[in-house]
Design a protein around this motif. Structure first.
Motif: not given
Length: 145
Positions: A113-133
């Motif tokens: 559960i914590p690992g899956g949550t970590g993957v989800i919030i990391f992906v959200i952060g990565a998409f936000m970074l990608r959009g910003r770049l």
């Protein structure tokens, strides 16, 4: 106003990336113990309660651990996970080896559960970074024209 919105997005992005990496890291450590650790029984000797934000109680315990194959015993070990109620009977757990100071409850949900949550919030952060770049690249291209 636009600057405040950009700052908020930046902070959410950083929290997503850093928080995701931390949750994934903690989960990998627990998962490693779950997969390669020695199974045994943890007997709580001292527990402390802590109130949760939702009005519940979590119990953190220290105690002893005896390997199922009797290859080693840990006289003083801390349980890595918390309990919903104070344990009155031995709990299935796993320990890395005879030098371990922490044991992990034998429950895959404790790392999945914590690992899956970590993957989800990391992906959200990565998409936000990608959009910003991508936005910065488009702004530079528009300014060059």
């Amino acid at each position: 106003m636009e600057r405040l919105f950009a700052l908020r997005q930046f902070l959410i992005m950083i929290v997503g990336l850093v928080g995701g990496v931390c949750l994934i890291g903690f989960s990998i450590i627990r998962m490693d113990t779950q997969l390669t650790g020695t199974p045994g029984q943890f007997t709580a000797q001292h527990c402390e309660s802590e109130k949760t934000r939702r009005g519940g109680v979590n119990w953190s315990c220290t105690g002893s651990f005896v390997a199922d194959d009797t290859s080693f015993t840990l006289e003083s070990a801390e349980m890595d996970t918390t309990f919903d109620s104070e344990p009155t009977a031995p709990v299935a757990a796993k320990a890395e080896d005879a030098d371990a100071t922490t044991v992990v409850a034998d429950d895959p949900k404790k790392w999945a559960i914590p690992g899956g949550t970590g993957v989800i919030i990391f992906v959200i952060g990565a998409f936000m970074l990608r959009g910003r770049l991508r936005d910065r690249k488009e702004n530079r291209a528009a300014a060059a024209v």
